[in-house]
Scaffold this motif. Structure first.
Motif, short mmCIF file in Angstrom:
data_model
loop_
_atom_site.label_atom_id
_atom_site.label_comp_id
_atom_site.label_asym_id
_atom_site.label_seq_id
_atom_site.Cartn_x
_atom_site.Cartn_y
_atom_site.Cartn_z
N TYR A 1 83.95 86.52 95.61
CA TYR A 1 82.62 87.49 95.21
C TYR A 1 82.46 87.44 93.62
CZ TYR A 1 83.40 89.62 99.88
OH TYR A 1 83.51 89.77 101.23
N GLN A 2 80.99 87.31 93.67
CA GLN A 2 80.46 87.10 92.26
C GLN A 2 80.39 88.35 91.36
OE1 GLN A 2 79.88 84.26 90.74
NE2 GLN A 2 80.70 83.36 92.51
N GLY A 3 80.57 89.60 92.23
CA GLY A 3 80.55 90.74 91.33
C GLY A 3 80.47 91.87 92.54
N PRO A 4 80.56 93.20 92.04
CA PRO A 4 80.62 94.43 93.13
C PRO A 4 79.19 94.31 93.87
CG PRO A 4 80.14 94.91 90.86
CD PRO A 4 80.41 93.59 90.75
N PHE A 5 78.19 93.69 93.38
CA PHE A 5 76.91 93.77 94.19
C PHE A 5 77.06 92.79 95.39
CE2 PHE A 5 74.40 95.05 90.20
CZ PHE A 5 74.25 96.31 90.75
N ASP A 6 77.73 91.70 95.07
CA ASP A 6 77.95 90.71 96.05
C ASP A 6 78.85 90.91 97.27
OD1 ASP A 6 77.54 88.08 96.87
OD2 ASP A 6 79.30 87.23 95.76
N LEU A 7 79.98 91.82 96.76
CA LEU A 7 81.00 92.39 97.78
C LEU A 7 80.01 93.30 98.59
CD1 LEU A 7 83.82 93.44 98.89
CD2 LEU A 7 84.23 94.51 97.13
N LEU A 8 79.16 94.35 97.97
CA LEU A 8 78.44 95.34 98.75
C LEU A 8 77.75 94.65 99.72
CD1 LEU A 8 77.34 98.25 96.33
CD2 LEU A 8 78.87 98.33 98.56
N LEU A 9 77.05 93.36 99.38
CA LEU A 9 75.97 92.80 100.33
C LEU A 9 76.70 92.25 101.52
CD1 LEU A 9 73.53 91.07 97.70
CD2 LEU A 9 73.02 93.03 99.49
N ALA B 1 78.17 67.82 86.27
CA ALA B 1 78.93 68.51 87.53
C ALA B 1 78.36 69.73 88.07
CB ALA B 1 80.38 68.98 87.13
N PRO B 2 78.35 70.14 89.40
CA PRO B 2 77.67 71.15 90.09
C PRO B 2 78.12 72.59 89.10
CG PRO B 2 78.90 69.94 91.64
CD PRO B 2 79.44 69.23 90.33
N LEU B 3 76.82 73.18 89.15
CA LEU B 3 77.50 74.50 88.55
C LEU B 3 77.89 75.41 89.39
CD1 LEU B 3 73.57 74.81 86.99
CD2 LEU B 3 75.56 74.91 85.72
N SER B 4 78.54 76.47 88.43
CA SER B 4 79.21 77.61 89.49
C SER B 4 78.35 78.63 90.18
CB SER B 4 80.18 78.27 88.60
OG SER B 4 79.50 78.97 87.64
N PRO B 5 78.69 79.38 91.06
CA PRO B 5 77.61 80.11 91.70
C PRO B 5 77.19 81.26 90.49
CG PRO B 5 79.47 79.99 93.26
CD PRO B 5 79.75 79.07 91.78
N ALA B 6 78.31 81.49 89.54
CA ALA B 6 77.85 82.37 88.54
C ALA B 6 76.80 81.93 87.68
CB ALA B 6 79.11 82.85 87.74
N ALA B 7 76.98 80.64 87.44
CA ALA B 7 75.91 80.06 86.34
C ALA B 7 74.49 80.21 87.03
CB ALA B 7 76.45 78.85 85.94
N THR B 8 74.59 79.69 88.47
CA THR B 8 73.35 79.50 89.01
C THR B 8 72.57 80.86 89.27
OG1 THR B 8 74.27 79.16 91.18
CG2 THR B 8 73.43 77.18 90.12
#
Lengths: 246, 169, 169
Positions: free
Chosen positions: A10-18, C84-91
């Protein structure tokens, strides 16, 4: 001791909620807050059971969900007091935030796909392929002095003439311990430089620290960047935003 | 692999490589022998007859370049300006070439103990060294020497005026 | 200049430029109008049919690249991977900057719901975003925007190729 974890995918709380909303197959405009809150908290508990630290943002969202749940449970008297004004759904703001985040998450995924596609097209590998169009070098030799050139040449020949040095390797500290030291240095910092990690500057320390960094890269815990040849190496924790100190 | 397919791969490799590729290197990648690669390169060159590009042989390898008659147009794109000083690697290579010239890449690499392609490219681009001939023997490797520009930068009349090496060695 | 000659010059310019060249830039150099340049580019592309190269439209310009089906061969060159591919956070952060620019870190973090320092660092290091100014107000926080490299990196012809913003939001 500081301990760094990444919260699954999960990228964060919103990601988890979705993800919870998708798994429950419910309408985003009509989120069953009680159910979702329960599942959200369950997930956080499961992390705790695995002894994983929980990032502050996830806890803030837990508090928001609990507050929402209690507001929805209250009798609608307050709404009546507000007279004509339509009682605003307390979930509305959260839903808007979620939709907003969802859009950008999807654009992020679109960009990831486009990147994979674009990376199959290679551009020209050399920039020197032009006639009469050599770059203009403002410093062809820089401040290099003739005497330096001689010293460099002498030094190279002396090195060449030397017998290959025999290195004895003392047990020193283990790779695991080196890795722990690097992790410790990274706690609470956006990045550290390789030079800062190497304190005694002995070959053993330099090589040991370098191996520890390679291993941490392999484990996906850190990212490294070196901007210039032989330049300093910058070390960053991977996905910093999801890390907390236990 | 069919020859037509191999030709396309060779063209792609020469275009995308970050250095001039030798027939040997290409041969190893595509699993043909070097003379077959040379023949394919000739084929590509002839297909470029009415286009802007051609393949030149440089430093023992092939490089895709624009045809020389296009240079007046291409100059309008502007020459890139590079402010970077010489890298330590290039400086080492320059010191060796200055004292050992004429000298081959292999000899430079033997003294430095590391590969020196990009160091040599950088010196060639800066016009500090040039190809001065070929060494007799297997592969007839290129010999490098310093240029008039090099002498000019250090205020020397000839390479003989370089400071003497210390006696300790 | 005859059209055949112009075609060759256009091909040479696109090859030689170290960035995608727009039809407008090419038109100014060769003295034709942009639609004529577009037509010449189409002609060049069709002549490339049985070769290794093609011209793609990226970041508002044309760029000479190898055909995608050659990528398994070109990977064998061991050309260093620049991106290198970007992380999901970065995209995610990049997506927000692309639509909301100019935008501050705090605004990005508010949308993502998490801290975004390392995502932003990674984007800055790759030159996909840059600081475009400071926001008026307390602390005068840095404003970020995307760079010309952003579209090129993702093979996008223009920002119009990004997904449309949903109306529901």
């Amino acid at each position: 001791m500081g301990y760094v974890v990444q919260l699954e995918v999960y990228q964060g709380p919103f990601d988890l909620l979705l993800d919870l909303i998708a798994k429950n197959e419910v309408d985003i405009w009509d989120i069953p807050i009680a159910t979702i809150t329960e599942q959200y908290l369950e997930y956080l508990y499961s992390l705790q059971e695995k002894d994983l630290a929980i990032a502050g943002e996830f806890l803030v969202m837990a508090a928001t969900l609990i507050r929402l749940k209690s507001r929805l449970l209250l009798p609608q008297e307050q709404a009546v007091e507000e007279e004509e004004e339509e009682a605003e759904d307390p979930r509305r703001e959260l839903v808007q935030q979620l939709l907003r985040y969802k859009f950008f998450k999807e654009v992020g995924e679109f960009l990831q796909e486009r990147y994979l596609e674009a990376s199959r097209y290679y551009t020209k590998g050399q920039s020197v392929a032009l006639y009469d169009l050599a770059p203009i070098y403002t410093q062809p030799v820089g401040k290099l002095a003739l005497e330096e050139l001689r010293e460099i040449y002498d030094h190279l020949l002396r090195e060449l003439a030397k017998e290959p040095p025999v290195h004895t390797i003392s047990p020193g500290i283990s790779l695991q311990e080196r890795m722990a030291l690097v992790r410790l240095q990274l706690v609470g910092k956006p990045r550290v430089s390789f030079r800062a990690l190497v304190k005694d500057n002995t070959p053993m320390e330099i090589v040991g620290t370098f191996l520890a960094i390679l291993e941490l890269v392999r484990l996906g815990e850190i990212r490294v960047a070196q901007n210039t040849l032989f330049g300093d190496i910058k070390i960053q924790p991977y996905a910093l935003e999801l890390e907390v100190n236990a | 692999m069919k020859l037509a397919e191999a030709r396309v791969v060779v063209e792609g490799l020469i275009f995308a490589a970050d250095r001039p590729l030798s027939a040997q290197e290409i041969a190893e990648i595509i699993g043909l022998d070097p003379p077959a690669v040379e023949a394919l390169v000739e084929d590509i060159r002839s297909r470029y007859a009415d286009g802007a590009l051609t393949i030149r042989r440089v430093g023992g390898g092939f490089q895709l370049v624009t045809k020389p008659e296009l240079s007046p147009w291409i100059e309008k794109l502007g020459r890139p300006v590079i402010h970077a000083p010489l890298s330590p690697a290039a400086t080492e290579a320059l010191a060796i070439i200055a004292y050992e010239q004429p000298v081959t890449k292999a000899e430079i690499e033997q003294i430095r103990g590391v590969r020196s392609d990009s160091a040599l490219n950088s010196l060639l681009e800066r016009g500090l060294i040039c190809e001065v001939g070929r060494k007799e023997g297997p592969g007839r490797p290129i010999l490098y020497g310093t240029t008039a520009k090099f002498l000019e930068h250090f205020g020397l009349a000839s390479a003989d005026e370089l400071p003497l090496r210390s006696i300790s060695e």
